[in-house]
Scaffold this motif. Structure first.
Motif, PDB file in Angstrom:
ATOM      1  N   ARG A 117       0.819  -1.217   0.000  1.00  0.00           N
ATOM      2  CA  ARG A 117       0.000   0.000   0.000  1.00  0.00           C
ATOM      3  C   ARG A 117       0.853   1.269   0.000  1.00  0.00           C
ATOM      4  NH1 ARG A 117      -5.336   0.336   0.237  1.00  0.00           N
ATOM      5  NH2 ARG A 117      -6.298  -1.696   0.084  1.00  0.00           N
ATOM      6  N   ASP A 118       2.178   1.089   0.182  1.00  0.00           N
ATOM      7  CA  ASP A 118       3.018   2.280   0.251  1.00  0.00           C
ATOM      8  C   ASP A 118       3.092   2.966  -1.109  1.00  0.00           C
ATOM      9  OD1 ASP A 118       4.287  -0.169  -0.348  1.00  0.00           O
ATOM     10  OD2 ASP A 118       6.268   0.723  -0.138  1.00  0.00           O
ATOM     11  N   HIS A 119       2.993   4.272  -1.073  1.00  0.00           N
ATOM     12  CA  HIS A 119       3.041   5.058  -2.304  1.00  0.00           C
ATOM     13  C   HIS A 119       3.697   6.394  -1.998  1.00  0.00           C
ATOM     14  CE1 HIS A 119       1.967   6.720  -6.173  1.00  0.00           C
ATOM     15  NE2 HIS A 119       1.629   7.814  -5.522  1.00  0.00           N
ATOM     16  N   PRO A 120       4.675   6.840  -2.767  1.00  0.00           N
ATOM     17  CA  PRO A 120       5.265   6.144  -3.912  1.00  0.00           C
ATOM     18  C   PRO A 120       6.158   4.985  -3.458  1.00  0.00           C
ATOM     19  CG  PRO A 120       6.412   8.215  -3.498  1.00  0.00           C
ATOM     20  CD  PRO A 120       5.267   8.183  -2.547  1.00  0.00           C
ATOM     21  N   LEU A 121       6.279   4.008  -4.333  1.00  0.00           N
ATOM     22  CA  LEU A 121       7.145   2.874  -4.036  1.00  0.00           C
ATOM     23  C   LEU A 121       8.599   3.356  -4.021  1.00  0.00           C
ATOM     24  CD1 LEU A 121       5.412   0.243  -6.330  1.00  0.00           C
ATOM     25  CD2 LEU A 121       5.514   0.153  -3.838  1.00  0.00           C
ATOM     26  N   PRO A 122       9.430   2.785  -3.157  1.00  0.00           N
ATOM     27  CA  PRO A 122      10.809   3.283  -3.049  1.00  0.00           C
ATOM     28  C   PRO A 122      11.647   3.054  -4.292  1.00  0.00           C
ATOM     29  CG  PRO A 122      10.426   1.429  -1.545  1.00  0.00           C
ATOM     30  CD  PRO A 122       9.113   1.784  -2.150  1.00  0.00           C
ATOM     31  N   GLU A 123      11.343   1.995  -5.051  1.00  0.00           N
ATOM     32  CA  GLU A 123      12.105   1.796  -6.303  1.00  0.00           C
ATOM     33  C   GLU A 123      11.151   1.387  -7.430  1.00  0.00           C
ATOM     34  OE1 GLU A 123      14.828  -1.481  -6.570  1.00  0.00           O
ATOM     35  OE2 GLU A 123      13.611  -2.787  -5.326  1.00  0.00           O
ATOM     36  N   ILE A 124      11.441   1.875  -8.612  1.00  0.00           N
ATOM     37  CA  ILE A 124      10.657   1.557  -9.807  1.00  0.00           C
ATOM     38  C   ILE A 124      11.593   0.956 -10.854  1.00  0.00           C
ATOM     39  CG2 ILE A 124       9.285   2.501 -11.715  1.00  0.00           C
ATOM     40  CD1 ILE A 124       7.723   2.569  -9.208  1.00  0.00           C
ATOM     41  N   PRO A 125      11.376  -0.243 -11.339  1.00  0.00           N
ATOM     42  CA  PRO A 125      10.332  -1.172 -10.893  1.00  0.00           C
ATOM     43  C   PRO A 125      10.712  -1.811  -9.558  1.00  0.00           C
ATOM     44  CG  PRO A 125      11.706  -2.195 -12.580  1.00  0.00           C
ATOM     45  CD  PRO A 125      12.198  -0.797 -12.436  1.00  0.00           C
ATOM     46  N   PRO A 126       9.713  -2.132  -8.719  1.00  0.00           N
ATOM     47  CA  PRO A 126      10.023  -2.755  -7.433  1.00  0.00           C
ATOM     48  C   PRO A 126      10.506  -4.196  -7.604  1.00  0.00           C
ATOM     49  CG  PRO A 126       7.651  -2.675  -7.765  1.00  0.00           C
ATOM     50  CD  PRO A 126       8.271  -1.969  -8.937  1.00  0.00           C
ATOM     51  N   ARG A 127      11.281  -4.653  -6.628  1.00  0.00           N
ATOM     52  CA  ARG A 127      11.814  -6.019  -6.693  1.00  0.00           C
ATOM     53  C   ARG A 127      11.447  -6.780  -5.429  1.00  0.00           C
ATOM     54  NH1 ARG A 127      15.045  -7.434 -10.774  1.00  0.00           N
ATOM     55  NH2 ARG A 127      15.579  -5.737 -12.189  1.00  0.00           N
ATOM     56  N   CYS A 128      11.343  -8.070  -5.595  1.00  0.00           N
ATOM     57  CA  CYS A 128      11.071  -8.988  -4.491  1.00  0.00           C
ATOM     58  C   CYS A 128      12.364  -9.171  -3.684  1.00  0.00           C
ATOM     59  CB  CYS A 128      10.613 -10.318  -5.091  1.00  0.00           C
ATOM     60  SG  CYS A 128      10.254 -11.609  -3.901  1.00  0.00           S
ATOM     61  N   GLU A 129      12.226  -9.695  -2.460  1.00  0.00           N
ATOM     62  CA  GLU A 129      13.426  -9.984  -1.654  1.00  0.00           C
ATOM     63  C   GLU A 129      14.344 -10.975  -2.373  1.00  0.00           C
ATOM     64  OE1 GLU A 129      11.930 -11.321   2.061  1.00  0.00           O
ATOM     65  OE2 GLU A 129      11.435  -9.292   2.747  1.00  0.00           O
ATOM     66  N   CYS A 130      13.738 -11.828  -3.222  1.00  0.00           N
ATOM     67  CA  CYS A 130      14.533 -12.828  -3.947  1.00  0.00           C
ATOM     68  C   CYS A 130      15.312 -12.193  -5.107  1.00  0.00           C
ATOM     69  CB  CYS A 130      13.637 -13.966  -4.459  1.00  0.00           C
ATOM     70  SG  CYS A 130      12.659 -13.544  -5.906  1.00  0.00           S
ATOM     71  N   GLY A 131      15.028 -10.925  -5.382  1.00  0.00           N
ATOM     72  CA  GLY A 131      15.755 -10.212  -6.439  1.00  0.00           C
ATOM     73  C   GLY A 131      14.976 -10.102  -7.745  1.00  0.00           C
ATOM     74  N   ALA A 132      13.920 -10.905  -7.885  1.00  0.00           N
ATOM     75  CA  ALA A 132      13.134 -10.886  -9.133  1.00  0.00           C
ATOM     76  C   ALA A 132      12.224  -9.661  -9.175  1.00  0.00           C
ATOM     77  CB  ALA A 132      12.303 -12.161  -9.251  1.00  0.00           C
ATOM     78  N   LEU A 133      11.764  -9.344 -10.370  1.00  0.00           N
ATOM     79  CA  LEU A 133      10.842  -8.219 -10.531  1.00  0.00           C
ATOM     80  C   LEU A 133       9.493  -8.520  -9.884  1.00  0.00           C
ATOM     81  CD1 LEU A 133      11.174  -7.110 -14.272  1.00  0.00           C
ATOM     82  CD2 LEU A 133      11.670  -5.712 -12.247  1.00  0.00           C
ATOM     83  N   LEU A 134       8.871  -7.498  -9.334  1.00  0.00           N
ATOM     84  CA  LEU A 134       7.480  -7.591  -8.883  1.00  0.00           C
ATOM     85  C   LEU A 134       6.604  -6.966  -9.960  1.00  0.00           C
ATOM     86  CD1 LEU A 134       7.925  -6.410  -5.188  1.00  0.00           C
ATOM     87  CD2 LEU A 134       7.263  -8.713  -5.900  1.00  0.00           C
ATOM     88  N   ARG A 135       5.432  -7.518 -10.141  1.00  0.00           N
ATOM     89  CA  ARG A 135       4.459  -6.942 -11.079  1.00  0.00           C
ATOM     90  C   ARG A 135       3.176  -6.624 -10.313  1.00  0.00           C
ATOM     91  NH1 ARG A 135       1.338 -10.983 -14.971  1.00  0.00           N
ATOM     92  NH2 ARG A 135      -0.289  -9.481 -14.457  1.00  0.00           N
ATOM     93  N   PRO A 136       2.355  -5.722 -10.853  1.00  0.00           N
ATOM     94  CA  PRO A 136       1.049  -5.511 -10.229  1.00  0.00           C
ATOM     95  C   PRO A 136       0.245  -6.815 -10.315  1.00  0.00           C
ATOM     96  CG  PRO A 136       1.509  -3.812 -11.898  1.00  0.00           C
ATOM     97  CD  PRO A 136       2.548  -4.866 -12.053  1.00  0.00           C
ATOM     98  N   ASP A 137      -0.472  -7.167  -9.249  1.00  0.00           N
ATOM     99  CA  ASP A 137      -1.242  -8.413  -9.254  1.00  0.00           C
ATOM    100  C   ASP A 137      -2.608  -8.163  -9.894  1.00  0.00           C
ATOM    101  OD1 ASP A 137      -1.843 -11.088  -8.764  1.00  0.00           O
ATOM    102  OD2 ASP A 137      -2.793 -10.607  -6.845  1.00  0.00           O
TER     103      ASP A 137
END
Ligand code: BJW
Length: 238
Positions: free
Chosen positions: A129-149
């Motif tokens: 829910r945080d906005h703005p996101l700290p990094e664009i594009p955001p990444r998962c803890e595993c290092g992979a890209l996150l996408r909007p669900d």
């Protein structure tokens, strides 16, 4: 079936128009998002893979807009209906989360939720829910890209969610269709399925849609005005 009072089995299908009175832009039409942005460049997996930062910037802009919006009288009326109708299913194409914010308990979100992200590698879904996101594009803890669900064009809808929507369409007494242009499948087929199974189809929209051709009743007007009116009418009828 003649018009009557409160139905015992109600399925509701909502689209962007129900949130328009809250200030959330619709997709199509004169002021719709697709007037300035092209679906193929922003709402497909191919677009995301090509330029995840561009796609995320668009979603961040929308998250900012939606985050400032509150549910309106139409969302709140559906909360009242859920409390009064034994078999009630709310199916929404909207990703804005305003139904839950209004207090709706059981919401079938056909196209996902803009406040959730999914790891492209692990598939795990988390709320952001945080906005703005700290990094664009955001990444998962595993290092992979996150996408909007959310569900983009060409992607399948979550099977359990789609099944719940089909079940509700096949078993309801009335299907209420609010603020959708009725052009995006498979959601657009739900009212026709309901009609084919004997349900009465009632539509609320500011303009006629392909659904109007077979709807039993089309109420032309703003959802935030017409839904409370319809609920008052249903309550007054035997
Ligand atoms: C008011 C109002 C006020 C304004 N009060 N009213 C069969 C035939 C042809 C094509 C297909 C098919 N089956 C599948 C497809 C392909 C595709 C599709 O449907 N394409 C058509 C557009 C041609 N569907 C898919 O790809 C779906 N996946 C799928 O089916 O997988 C299997 C498959 C794939 C490919 C081929 C075959 C099978 C996935 C669809 C995903 C849709 N995603 C989006 C984006 C979500 C994420 C995000 O938000 O960014 O979902 S697109 C966008 O459209 C969004 C919406 O949920 C959706 C519907 O829009 P909606 O809600 O109706 O909004 P509008 O703007 O169109 O209308 C607003 C209405 O409100 C208007 O009528 C106004 O008048 C009204 N209104 N103010 C009341 N105050």
């Amino acid at each position: 079936m003649a018009a009557s009072g409160i139905p015992q089995g109600l399925a509701v299908l909502t689209g962007a128009g129900i949130s328009a009175d809250s200030g959330v832009p619709t997709f199509r039409g004169e002021h719709g998002l697709w007037r300035n942005f092209h679906p193929q460049e922003l709402a497909t997996l191919a677009a995301f893979c090509r330029d995840p930062a561009l796609v995320w910037e668009w979603y961040e802009w929308r998250r900012g807009l939606i985050g400032d919006c509150q549910p309106n009288a139409a969302h709140r009326t559906l909360v009242k209906m859920e409390g009064a109708i034994p078999q009630f299913t709310l199916i929404t194409q909207n990703v804005d989360g305003l139904h839950r914010l209004a207090g709706s308990q059981r919401v079938v979100e056909l196209h996902g939720n803009i406040w959730q992200v999914r790891c492209m590698q692990e598939g795990t879904v988390t709320e952001r829910r945080d906005h703005p996101l700290p990094e664009i594009p955001p990444r998962c803890e595993c290092g992979a890209l996150l996408r909007p669900d959310v569900v983009w064009f060409g992607e399948s809808l979550p099977p359990d969610t789609l099944q719940a929507a089909f079940d509700a369409a096949q078993s309801c007494q009335v299907m209420l269709v609010v603020g959708t242009s009725g052009v995006v499948e498979p959601a657009a087929s739900l009212p026709r399925i309901a009609k084919g199974c004997g349900a009465r189809v009632v539509e609320v929209n500011v303009e006629a849609t392909p659904i109007s051709r077979y709807a039993d009743e089309t109420i032309l007007g703003l959802a935030s005005i017409e839904l409370p009116r319809l609920w008052t009418r249903w309550q007054a009828l035997p």
